[in-house]
Write a protein that holds these residues in place. Structure first.
Motif, mmCIF file in Angstrom:
data_model
loop_
_atom_site.group_PDB
_atom_site.id
_atom_site.type_symbol
_atom_site.label_atom_id
_atom_site.label_comp_id
_atom_site.label_asym_id
_atom_site.label_seq_id
_atom_site.Cartn_x
_atom_site.Cartn_y
_atom_site.Cartn_z
ATOM 1 N N ASP A 2 44.506 82.784 -32.565
ATOM 2 C CA ASP A 2 44.419 81.439 -32.298
ATOM 3 C C ASP A 2 43.493 81.302 -31.015
ATOM 4 O O ASP A 2 43.795 81.855 -29.868
ATOM 5 N N PHE A 3 42.455 80.713 -31.235
ATOM 6 C CA PHE A 3 41.489 80.697 -30.267
ATOM 7 C C PHE A 3 40.409 79.287 -30.332
ATOM 8 O O PHE A 3 40.420 78.808 -31.389
ATOM 9 N N ILE A 4 39.714 79.157 -29.389
ATOM 10 C CA ILE A 4 38.765 77.942 -29.478
ATOM 11 C C ILE A 4 37.117 78.578 -29.055
ATOM 12 O O ILE A 4 37.126 79.449 -28.239
ATOM 13 N N VAL A 5 36.373 77.907 -29.517
ATOM 14 C CA VAL A 5 34.816 77.852 -29.289
ATOM 15 C C VAL A 5 34.384 76.859 -28.247
ATOM 16 O O VAL A 5 34.572 75.737 -28.899
ATOM 17 N N LEU A 6 34.026 76.896 -27.313
ATOM 18 C CA LEU A 6 33.610 75.760 -26.540
ATOM 19 C C LEU A 6 32.073 75.577 -26.551
ATOM 20 O O LEU A 6 31.166 76.496 -26.461
ATOM 21 N N ALA A 7 31.528 74.374 -26.070
ATOM 22 C CA ALA A 7 29.900 74.311 -26.103
ATOM 23 C C ALA A 7 29.428 75.002 -25.026
ATOM 24 O O ALA A 7 28.129 75.594 -25.186
ATOM 25 N N LYS A 8 30.286 75.199 -23.669
ATOM 26 C CA LYS A 8 29.682 75.682 -22.545
ATOM 27 C C LYS A 8 30.657 76.517 -21.762
ATOM 28 O O LYS A 8 32.013 76.390 -22.097
ATOM 29 N N ASN A 9 30.416 77.625 -21.193
ATOM 30 C CA ASN A 9 31.101 78.278 -20.296
ATOM 31 C C ASN A 9 31.846 77.633 -19.092
ATOM 32 O O ASN A 9 30.906 76.875 -18.343
ATOM 33 N N LEU A 10 33.104 77.341 -19.263
ATOM 34 C CA LEU A 10 33.636 76.360 -18.278
ATOM 35 C C LEU A 10 33.116 76.802 -16.829
ATOM 36 O O LEU A 10 33.193 76.050 -15.822
ATOM 37 N N PHE A 11 32.869 77.958 -16.545
ATOM 38 C CA PHE A 11 32.662 78.398 -14.986
ATOM 39 C C PHE A 11 31.175 78.184 -14.759
ATOM 40 O O PHE A 11 30.836 78.418 -13.754
ATOM 41 N N ASP A 12 30.367 77.771 -15.684
ATOM 42 C CA ASP A 12 28.827 77.390 -15.552
ATOM 43 C C ASP A 12 28.749 75.945 -15.573
ATOM 44 O O ASP A 12 27.690 75.474 -15.183
ATOM 45 N N VAL A 13 29.793 75.238 -15.737
ATOM 46 C CA VAL A 13 29.897 73.687 -15.479
ATOM 47 C C VAL A 13 30.226 73.267 -14.362
ATOM 48 O O VAL A 13 31.305 73.675 -13.739
ATOM 49 N N PRO A 14 29.585 72.296 -13.598
ATOM 50 C CA PRO A 14 29.991 71.448 -12.589
ATOM 51 C C PRO A 14 31.579 71.042 -12.777
ATOM 52 O O PRO A 14 31.677 70.404 -13.662
ATOM 53 N N VAL A 15 32.353 71.322 -11.800
ATOM 54 C CA VAL A 15 33.648 70.838 -11.965
ATOM 55 C C VAL A 15 33.682 69.321 -12.320
ATOM 56 O O VAL A 15 34.717 68.725 -13.032
ATOM 57 N N GLU A 16 32.812 68.638 -11.536
ATOM 58 C CA GLU A 16 33.123 66.999 -11.887
ATOM 59 C C GLU A 16 32.498 66.676 -13.167
ATOM 60 O O GLU A 16 32.918 65.600 -13.563
ATOM 61 N N HIS A 17 32.276 67.539 -14.211
ATOM 62 C CA HIS A 17 31.749 67.332 -15.522
ATOM 63 C C HIS A 17 32.791 68.017 -16.377
ATOM 64 O O HIS A 17 32.370 68.019 -17.794
ATOM 65 N N LEU A 18 33.773 68.550 -16.035
ATOM 66 C CA LEU A 18 34.625 69.536 -16.776
ATOM 67 C C LEU A 18 35.380 68.627 -17.815
ATOM 68 O O LEU A 18 35.651 68.914 -18.956
ATOM 69 N N TYR A 19 35.787 67.342 -17.327
ATOM 70 C CA TYR A 19 36.411 66.454 -18.359
ATOM 71 C C TYR A 19 35.579 66.185 -19.576
ATOM 72 O O TYR A 19 36.035 65.640 -20.529
#
Length: 353
Positions: free
Chosen positions: A317-334
């Motif tokens: 059970d896992f997911i694939v994201l469009a971007k690495n969350l640690f490379d995304v500005p926290v203001e755009h995490l949502y």
């Protein structure tokens, strides 16, 4: 209301789960369960149409259930009859108190403008202790709704007494929501073996839809003490993130919106908005953990050994994201997008399709 034919739940439940899959959810601990929809979910699973793992908690003394009181006592004891590979109804749900907006959450201090009034639990504390101890001794996990700080203090007392009676039998005791639970009571809870906690991140910022009804009964001072998430995580106890009331604020089950809420303690889409109990903000690592391995721990019964992280020997059970969350500005995490959701090695959502 009368019950509903379990056959009717399949098509609508399948569509609901599609929506959760789109946002990357592979397992859900459903905090309200009745015979008809649990049986309907099991039928859908046997037919190959259930694309998530469901862990329902049976309703007990609830206004929402169609069952008689006798059925509410007996159905949780029969939970194994309803088990399928992806439907595991091994908990029961109890409502210890109500909510601040209706002056029904049990408080430690008086409600604002109502001297001497703190509300009360839905049943006497001793009755809850007896019932929780009984369910626990029969191997059934207990999930308790509690919103007030007085209610949380009582439930921690009850959980401690249950462990004294039954020992650490591996059957989980789960405190749910914990809106006003004080840090000192969370520390006490963490010292009781086999106890779990969840918070509701969609409510951890002062949205007008919530603050307008919740803040006046308790006042701004107590409102700014809501959701002591960091305190709970620092104890090391299992902490998951629940969805309570999410649909009243955002129209979809967006866990990334809720992660950002915990990190910034303000409305993710409104960076200029006010904050709520900012001292209890947490890190991105902690937020991710709460929706993955922390959530698996809160399922109880050793499920963290099967799901919640990508490791050899666990279920796929896992997911694939469009971007690495640690490379995304926290203001755009949502705004994070899920590209694929995989359950048991099968792709159940693919954005490209």
């Amino acid at each position: 209301l009368p019950g509903t034919d379990p056959k009717r739940y399949g098509p609508s439940l399948a569509r609901v789960i599609e929506g959760f899959n789109e946002y990357g959810f592979t397992s859900l601990k459903c905090a309200e369960g009745t015979r008809d929809w649990i049986a309907g979910a099991g039928k859908l699973d046997r037919e190959g149409g259930l694309n998530a793992r469901l862990f329902p908690a049976w309703e007990w003394r609830s206004h929402y259930t169609p069952h008689t009181e006798a059925e509410q006592d007996s159905l949780p004891l029969e939970w194994k009859k309803f088990v399928t590979p992806r439907v595991i109804p091994n908990h029961v749900k109890l409502f210890y108190d109500g909510a601040p907006d209706s002056y029904t959450a049990l408080l430690i201090e008086d409600y604002e403008g109502r001297p001497g009034f703190k509300a009360q639990s839905n049943l006497p504390k001793e009755e809850f202790l007896a019932k929780i101890a009984d369910f626990n001794s029969r191997g059934i996990g207990v999930l308790v709704h509690v919103l007030g700080d007085g209610g949380a203090r009582d439930v921690v007392d009850i959980f401690a007494d249950v462990r004294k009676r039954n020992g650490n039998n591996g059957v989980p005791l789960h405190l749910s929501h914990a809106w006003m639970a004080r840090s000192e009571d969370l520390v006490r809870l963490s010292k009781i073996e086999g106890t779990y906690l969840d918070f509701s991140p969609a409510l951890c910022y002062p949205a007008p839809e919530i603050a307008g009804s919740m803040q006046p009964p308790i006042g701004e001072r107590r409102y700014q003490k809501w959701y002591n998430v960091r305190s709970a995580l620092e104890t090391g106890m299992p902490v998951g993130f629940g969805s309570d009331w999410a649909s009243s604020l955002i129209p979809e089950p967006n866990g990334f919106h809720q992660m950002q809420s915990w990190i910034m303690r303000r409305d993710p889409a409104k960076p200029e908005a006010a904050t709520l109990n900012i001292d209890q903000k947490i890190t991105l690592e902690q937020a991710i953990h709460g929706f993955t391995l922390g959530g698996a721990e809160v399922l109880g019964f050793g499920w963290e050994k099967k799901v919640g992280s990508i490791e050899e020997g666990k279920l796929a059970d896992f997911i694939v994201l469009a971007k690495n969350l640690f490379d995304v500005p926290v203001e755009h995490l949502y705004q994070t997008k899920v590209m694929q959701t995989i359950v048991d090695g099968k792709v159940v959502f693919d954005r490209a399709e």
